[in-house]
Design a protein around this motif. Structure first.
Motif, short mmCIF file in Angstrom:
data_model
loop_
_atom_site.label_atom_id
_atom_site.label_comp_id
_atom_site.label_asym_id
_atom_site.label_seq_id
_atom_site.Cartn_x
_atom_site.Cartn_y
_atom_site.Cartn_z
N ASP A 265 147.39 74.03 4.60
CA ASP A 265 145.99 73.88 4.22
C ASP A 265 145.76 74.65 2.93
O ASP A 265 145.73 75.88 2.92
CB ASP A 265 145.09 74.41 5.34
N ARG B 254 143.91 79.45 12.25
CA ARG B 254 144.81 78.68 11.40
C ARG B 254 146.23 79.25 11.38
O ARG B 254 147.17 78.56 10.99
CB ARG B 254 144.28 78.60 9.96
N GLY C 152 148.13 75.77 10.11
CA GLY C 152 147.52 75.74 8.79
C GLY C 152 148.24 76.66 7.82
O GLY C 152 148.41 76.34 6.64
#
Length: 208
Positions: A86, A108, A113
């Motif tokens: 991400d 995350r 992520g």
């Protein structure tokens, strides 16, 4: 091989000896034990770091050290490979917004992520033996979802696009990673002597 007077009598540089397949290892040394363990776990990476060091030694001689050699050594001693899927999280890291990166987006770190793909620095491992030590990794970042992030790093080092200068390495306060440290409230992440603000003018290179 055990580092003793017989081994050192060859007069070779430490890295040159490794290139011949002989890694000088001190008895009863945690530092060298962890180094051996990284060699066992990530041999391709360690061979690549050694090969690059030897190339620079041939060019610079054994007494001078180039910025690339400094980068190679820092990564070898304290390196961490971090995979970021991400990019918004990478932007937070770029700004040293530690509260947002670690605390507000704690989930995350468990949903993929952002994740630690490998801890490869043997000096960093040795520091983990000290209770309560707040550790900082020197990181190379892989953006996206390659099958093997460490192999991706190896390819980049071989191509000469990584570990050219120490400023490539991003500091990561490892104790901030959710679950790493016992107490991780918002106040913990505001310890400026550990979670340092971004230095004026500091710009990180693009990830791999």
């Amino acid at each position: 091989m055990q580092q003793d007077t017989t081994l050192l009598a060859d007069g070779l540089h430490y890295e040159a000896r490794i290139a011949q397949g002989r890694i000088a290892t001190r008895a009863e040394s945690w530092h060298d034990l962890f180094n051996a363990m990284v060699w066992m776990r990530h041999p391709a990476l360690k061979r690549t770091l050694n090969r690059q060091q030897c190339l620079h030694i041939e060019r610079m001689g054994p007494r001078e050290r180039s910025p690339a050699q400094q980068a190679l050594t820092q990564f070898d001693e304290s390196g961490v490979v971090v995979q970021v899927r991400d990019k918004a999280l990478l932007d937070l890291w770029d700004r040293h917004d530690w509260v947002a990166l670690f605390h507000q987006h704690a989930g995350r770190w468990s949903d993929g992520g952002i994740s630690v793909a490998a801890v490869v620095g043997h000096a960093l491992m040795e520091q983990m033996l000290v209770p309560g030590r707040l550790l900082v990794g020197k990181c190379l970042v892989v953006l996206g979802d390659p099958v093997d992030a460490v192999a991706h790093v190896v390819d980049s080092i071989v191509a000469g696009t990584s570990l050219v200068t120490p400023t490539e390495l991003r500091p990561l306060p490892l104790s901030g990673i959710p679950g790493w440290h016992a107490e991780q409230g918002e106040a913990f992440y505001k310890q400026a002597d550990y979670f340092r603000p971004l230095r004026e003018g500091r710009v990180y290179p693009r990830p791999l």
